[in-house]
Design a protein around this motif. Structure first.
Motif, PDB file in Angstrom:
ATOM      1  N   PRO A 202      78.494  63.039  38.877  1.00 42.12           N
ATOM      2  CA  PRO A 202      79.405  61.947  39.234  1.00 42.12           C
ATOM      3  C   PRO A 202      80.347  62.352  40.357  1.00 42.12           C
ATOM      4  O   PRO A 202      80.872  63.472  40.373  1.00 42.12           O
TER       5      PRO A 202
ATOM      6  N   HIS B 275      80.958  57.467  38.128  1.00 43.72           N
ATOM      7  CA  HIS B 275      80.478  56.798  39.344  1.00 43.72           C
ATOM      8  C   HIS B 275      79.655  57.805  40.141  1.00 43.72           C
ATOM      9  O   HIS B 275      80.142  58.862  40.519  1.00 43.72           O
ATOM     10  N   TYR B 276      78.378  57.445  40.385  1.00 42.42           N
ATOM     11  CA  TYR B 276      77.434  58.371  41.023  1.00 42.42           C
ATOM     12  C   TYR B 276      77.161  57.983  42.477  1.00 42.42           C
ATOM     13  O   TYR B 276      77.171  56.790  42.819  1.00 42.42           O
TER      14      TYR B 276
ATOM     15  N   ALA C 190      75.069  56.744  45.365  1.00 40.89           N
ATOM     16  CA  ALA C 190      73.939  55.817  45.271  1.00 40.89           C
ATOM     17  C   ALA C 190      73.473  55.447  46.670  1.00 40.89           C
ATOM     18  O   ALA C 190      74.003  55.924  47.677  1.00 40.89           O
TER      19      ALA C 190
ATOM     20  N   SER D 153      75.092  52.895  41.370  1.00 41.20           N
ATOM     21  CA  SER D 153      75.665  53.898  40.477  1.00 41.20           C
ATOM     22  C   SER D 153      75.435  53.556  39.008  1.00 41.20           C
ATOM     23  O   SER D 153      75.135  54.431  38.190  1.00 41.20           O
TER      24      SER D 153
ATOM     25  N   ARG E 194      73.482  55.863  36.336  1.00 43.24           N
ATOM     26  CA  ARG E 194      74.145  56.300  35.102  1.00 43.24           C
ATOM     27  C   ARG E 194      73.265  56.052  33.888  1.00 43.24           C
ATOM     28  O   ARG E 194      73.198  56.886  32.974  1.00 43.24           O
TER      29      ARG E 194
END
Length: 708
Positions: free
Chosen positions: A61, A165-166, A168, A174, A178
């Motif tokens: 994240p 929150h990744y 993307a 995101s 996840r």
């Protein structure tokens, strides 16, 4: 004695130590990562997420967004919520044609709201009533929520919990990433534990699997902090192992020891040099001489404050080679800088009879052929140039010292090619003593990552006569008008000025156009009636030389240029530096530009056109110490954006943060030193998995044996 599993054989401690290491069997982490639909599969590949392990171990994240409840949403605010679908239906709307619309009523424990999904009619069947969703978007008010990303989730209704929150890309957001992480969460336990138990105990670190799980799914902030510290330590330990092994490998090669009498260099310092070196310069020269007296190649970085006199130290090193009957070379990244170095070296040599030449891509063919002949025969002692120095046709007779200026602007392969020039010219295959120069002061913390395999020396003391440059930030029309008036005042008083044009993306062509347009504007408006010349990187070499000569000789009043003048330009009569759109530059770059003035007897000023509330510009106005400014720059921007390190092989940390993790970096370096002192090849059983992790992170070359 220990009994071997599955047999009656007992193993002694010695036999156990000699037993082959069993690496982990193939695990679910190596399995291909499969996206929920075709478009997302391509997106995963663009993100480098081809395996389950890449997702769980590498794609962490970026931050955590505060989860909100429906009742606490504020109109216009972006938010993440976890809700349950109560009802859902699809219909078409007339807006730029017929567009499919899926409307749903969702709710959490605090209340319901309406959400809409455009152009995704299949969601009516996918998100049936009872489905839990994680949604990110903007609350419009009146119980309506605009969805930006969405995915099904197995989370309980999250209330105010944080949501990861990744990073993307187009095709997968995101929220969907996840949920992929959640789908494969159980496989985190297959991750390899690379750290010896003793290291984890000393540093009080959780195991790697637990840390990864907590990074993705922390129970609280303390757990997330502890997990990040563990993973940051791993990153920095592996990097320091690479740096220290690279340095050790270099030290197994040989160099010609330059340990004879210092007759030429002593005479040059005492009689030919037109000024007295500073104490810092004397100390740096002696350190360099001590390095070069050994039979191992010097690998030293000289960080010099703007105007601190790095060229004097570099020339002393080069002359040390000459007085041993050897050759030396200085490579600069641009022709403008190479020209300046050559002119400075000729001036600093005074009356010393040392043969020197300049070789760049613009050197005429006949002159180039003559230089190459004299170089190969040994007649030419010093060579200054650009990338032209490392072309295949360039052959030295006895290269002993190589200086690389602004070394971060060269690739690793380019530096190696210069390094090999000595081996090609030496009967014993010796390597040259290497001195790297940078005009970008670097905090010690960052130096350990950017230049972890080099010894470092800093020049902080300015030569006598150098005055601090008064610096102002000009943001209003009135301040801009006053700035041009200051230029006119200085020029009428017999002095000169620089005007630096805005940095336009990363295109030299666009920057040249911007500089040309500003040149044409100024010479017919604010600076009409003055002699204005133009300099940018796209000009023909002869035109560049003519512009520089006119300005250096005082025939031109104002030089309009791109940041090509950032380093190496020395015009003591210049007393004003004006920088357009200064907010587009980094602190170190602005500090170097400012260093082009204040080199003579006159009071000088630097005017930065830009927003008055800019932290970077305010820092320039308040501070003149380049090393202090470098620390501020590191705090504001982070280590990833300083000195352009990313494209040249420096650490690229996913988790570690500098300067925040400076103490942890020191701990990692200490553990790396200790491990390599006891086990240079990381062959001991307790280091086997550490070596495996090192190879996976940096490739097979990181594990190449260090010659005895």
């Amino acid at each position: 004695m220990i009994r071997a599993f599955g047999s009656g054989e007992e193993l002694s401690a010695a036999q156990l130590a000699d037993a082959p290491v069993r690496y982990p069997r193939p695990s679910a982490l190596d399995a291909p990562l499969v996206a929920p639909y075709e478009k997302a599969q391509g997106a995963l590949e663009r993100l480098g997420l081809e395996t389950v392990g890449a997702l769980l171990e590498n794609h962490l994240p970026r931050d955590r967004r505060e989860g909100r409840t429906v009742a606490t949403l504020v109109p216009g605010e972006a938010a993440t919520v976890v809700v349950e679908v109560r009802s859902i239906r699809s219909r078409s709307v007339r807006r730029r044609g017929m567009r499919p619309l899926v409307e749903a009523t969702v709710a959490d424990e605090t209340g319901p709201m309406k959400v809409a999904f455009f152009n995704q009619p299949w969601l009516e069947q996918k998100y049936r009533p009872g489905t839990r969703l994680v949604l990110h978007g903007k609350y419009k008010g009146r119980n309506a929520f605009t969805v930006q990303s969405h995915a099904p989730t197995t989370d309980e209704l999250a209330g105010d919990a944080d949501v990861a929150h990744y990073p993307a890309t187009e095709g997968i957001d995101s929220t969907q990433i996840r949920e992929l992480v959640r789908e494969h969460r159980a496989h985190i336990q297959d991750t390899i534990e690379p750290l010896p138990t003793s290291t984890r105990a000393q540093e009080r670190l959780p195991d790697r699997a637990a840390a990864l799980d907590a990074m993705h799914f922390p129970d609280d902030e303390n757990q997330a902090t502890t997990a990040r510290r563990r993973l940051a330590f791993d990153e920095m330990l592996l990097f320091e192992l690479v740096m220290l092994r690279r340095k050790a490998r270099r030290q197994t090669t040989s160099a010609v020891p330059l340990d004879g009498p210092a007759e030429l260099t002593q005479r040059w310092r005492d009689t030919a040099l037109p000024f007295t070196p500073t104490d810092d310069q004397y100390k740096a020269i002696q350190t360099v001489f001590d390095d070069m007296a050994r039979d191992r190649p010097m690998q030293r970085l000289l960080m010099g404050e703007v105007g601190s006199g790095k060229t004097v130290v570099a020339l002393a090193a080069m002359l040390r080679a000459v007085e041993h009957g050897m050759q030396a070379a200085l490579m600069a990244p641009t022709e403008t800088l190479a020209d300046q170095h050559f002119a400075t070296i000729q001036r600093l040599l005074g009356g010393e009879s040392v043969s020197a030449a300049l070789l760049t891509g613009s050197t005429p063919a006949a002159r180039r052929a003559q230089i190459l002949d004299r170089l190969a025969s040994g007649e030419l002692q010093l060579l200054v140039g650009t990338h032209a120095l490392i072309e295949e046709a360039v052959a030295f007779d006895r290269l002993a010292v190589a200086v690389v200026d602004e070394q971060h602007r060269f690739g690793v392969d380019q530096r190696r090619r210069l390094d090999r020039k000595a081996g090609d010219s030496s009967p014993g295959g010796h390597r040259p003593h290497m001195l790297f120069l940078t005009a970008t002061p670097i905090p010690r913390t960052l130096a350990l990552t950017v230049y972890g395999d080099l010894d470092t020396t800093a020049l902080r003391e300015l030569p006598s006569g150098r005055k601090p440059v008064e610096t102002h930030v000009a943001g209003s029309d009135r301040e801009r008008a006053r700035a041009y008036e200051r230029i006119r005042e200085e020029v009428r008083a017999g002095r000169q000025a620089f005007v630096v044009c805005p940095l336009v993306e990363e295109s030299e062509t666009l920057q040249a156009r911007a500089a040309t347009a500003e040149y044409e504007r100024l010479r017919t408006t604010e600076l009409e009636g003055f002699d204005v010349v133009l300099l940018h990187g796209q000009m023909r070499p002869r035109a560049k030389q003519a512009a520089m000569a006119a300005f250096a000789e005082g025939k031109a009043d104002v030089l309009v240029a791109t940041s090509v003048i950032e380093v190496g330009i020395d015009v003591p009569n210049a007393s004003v530096m004006l920088v357009e759109n200064a907010e587009r530059y980094g602190i170190s770059q602005l500090h170097q530009l400012r260093g082009r003035v204040g080199r003579g007897e006159h009071e000088s000023v630097c005017i930065l056109f830009g927003p008055g509330d800019s932290q970077r510009l305010r820092a320039l106005a308040e501070h003149h110490d380049g090393f202090r400014l470098a620390e501020i720059d590191l705090q504001l921007r982070g280590e990833g954006e300083i000195v352009g390190t990313r494209q040249h092989g420096a650490a690229e940390f996913r988790v570690a943060r500098l300067p925040e993790d400076a103490a942890l970096l020191d701990r990692a370096r200490a553990h790396a030193r200790s491990a390599l002192a006891a086990d240079p090849e990381l062959e001991a059983p307790e280091h086997a998995l550490l070596a495996l992790a090192l190879g996976r992170a940096y490739g097979a070359q990181a594990l190449e044996p260090i010659p005895a």
